[in-house]
Scaffold this active site. Structure first.
Site, PDB file in Angstrom:
ATOM      1  N   CYS A  39       0.832  -1.207   0.000  1.00  0.00           N
ATOM      2  CA  CYS A  39       0.000   0.000   0.000  1.00  0.00           C
ATOM      3  C   CYS A  39       0.869   1.259   0.000  1.00  0.00           C
ATOM      4  CB  CYS A  39      -0.925  -0.007   1.215  1.00  0.00           C
ATOM      5  SG  CYS A  39      -1.960   1.462   1.309  1.00  0.00           S
ATOM      6  N   CYS A  51      -0.401   4.152   2.113  1.00  0.00           N
ATOM      7  CA  CYS A  51      -0.204   3.980   3.562  1.00  0.00           C
ATOM      8  C   CYS A  51       1.261   4.227   3.945  1.00  0.00           C
ATOM      9  CB  CYS A  51      -0.537   2.559   4.015  1.00  0.00           C
ATOM     10  SG  CYS A  51      -1.982   1.837   3.296  1.00  0.00           S
ATOM     11  N   ASP A  52       2.175   3.697   3.173  1.00  0.00           N
ATOM     12  CA  ASP A  52       3.568   3.624   3.619  1.00  0.00           C
ATOM     13  C   ASP A  52       4.551   4.486   2.822  1.00  0.00           C
ATOM     14  OD1 ASP A  52       2.810   1.802   5.577  1.00  0.00           O
ATOM     15  OD2 ASP A  52       2.972   0.114   4.199  1.00  0.00           O
TER      16      ASP A  52
END
Ligand code: NDP
Length: 314
Positions: A136, A139-140
């Site tokens: 992701c 997200c990261d």
């Protein structure tokens, strides 16, 4: 087999499931929630969540899920371990089998079973999980500012993730196994024009290396051809973008899904084809796949469940 009757059954414990449980609990629906295979859902595999409104300093995925769980419990949600292994969906009288042992007969069902990111199946993906391997970018990606990252995949998701990461990282390799990108024209063009992205066509990943997290990737160009070429590249982050599998299998005989298996809902609502059965979160969302969008659809599902029960006098 033991049968238990409930008014509102929620299957899945990501942001969609827990949000549905909070709303259903506050509405006195006495929701029962089964956590599924991965309590807390996909967010428990990410590091920090920095884009959920209300957390100016960010919060770890596990902590957020624990907080949501506590909040749902506070309003009376009955949260249980267990996996839905079979389903018969029928208006007002749905029967969901848990762990192959017990049947829940539910007046309303909120399917929040999520989607599972596909991985290549390399041992190194497990070895470096949370230490440089992610599925992701939204997200990261932030943790790779000014670093070098690689994205695997040639579809729209891979292009989108590569473009997103190019706004943060110093350099992005896009590892594509075919000699072309399968993504839509517009995404292809954007990727090819982006100076920070280098597309490695006809390239497969065979491993990762590094002492404290990912430090590089082992690649093969024209794998298993006579002129196969093996080489390594130093990278700091390795992002999978080879698709997701929505966890909708057991419901498919009763409700509509797209060709990948994402549950189709009625317009802007979480309603499925079976009245009283709703789909929330990633299992019905091939496009956004964010904690906040999942939470929103969990909320809508609980409101719909409440309305359905009231209208039917259940
Ligand atoms: P896709 O299935 O479209 O693409 C998956 C990509 O991963 C393909 O390039 C495929 O390669 C590659 N791949 C699969 N398995 C492996 C493997 N083992 N090793 C290496 N590469 C592999 O998935 P997406 O998630 O990209 O898209 C899913 C759907 O969502 C699509 O319909 C897409 O258009 C849509 N979408 C739309 C967006 C938008 O409109 N903004 C954004 C994101 C997705 P190969 O080509 O060789 O099969």
């Amino acid at each position: 087999m033991e049968i238990e009757k409930v008014r509102c059954l929620i299957i899945g414990s990501g942001p969609a499931g827990y949000t549905a449980a909070i709303y259903a609990g506050r509405a006195n629906l006495s929701p029962v929630l089964y956590e599924g295979l991965q309590p807390g859902g996909q967010l428990t595999t990410t590091t920090d969540i920095e884009n959920f409104p209300g957390y100016p300093e960010g919060i770890s995925g596990n902590e957020m899920m624990e907080d949501l769980r506590k909040q749902a419990t506070r309003f009376g949600a009955d949260i249980r371990f267990g996996i839905a292994t079979d389903a018969v969906l029928e208006e007002g009288k749905n029967r969901i089998t848990i762990d192959g042992k017990k049947v829940i007969e539910a007046s309303t069902v909120i399917i929040a079973t999520g989607a599972t990111a596909k991985y290549l199946g390399l041992e190194d993906e497990k070895k470096y999980a949370g230490m440089g391997v992610s599925a992701c970018a939204t997200c990261d990606g932030f943790f790779y500012r000014k670093k070098v990252v690689a994205v695997v995949g040639g579809g729209d998701t891979a292009c989108e993730e590569a473009i997103y990461l190019s706004g943060l990282a110093a350099k992005v390799y896009l590892i594509v196994r075919k000699p072309f990108l399968r993504a839509s024209n517009i995404m292809r063009e954007r990727v090819m024009k982006n100076e920070k992205i280098e597309v490695l066509f006809e390239t497969n990943t065979v491993g990762l290396f590094g002492d404290n997290g990912v430090e590089g990737v082992n690649l093969v160009k024209r794998w298993r051809e006579a002129d196969e070429e093996r080489y390594s590249l130093p990278i700091d982050g390795f992002f999978l973008a080879i698709g997701h599998n929505p966890n909708s299998e057991i419901f498919k005989p009763y409700i509509d899904t797209d060709e990948t298996g994402y549950i189709l809902t009625d317009g802007m609502t979480p309603r499925t084809k079976v009245p009283g059965v709703f789909a929330a979160g990633d299992v019905a969302d091939p496009l956004y796949r964010q904690a906040i969008t999942a939470a929103a659809s969990g909320c809508k599902s609980a409101l719909e469940a409440e309305r359905f029960l009231m209208e039917k006098g259940l």
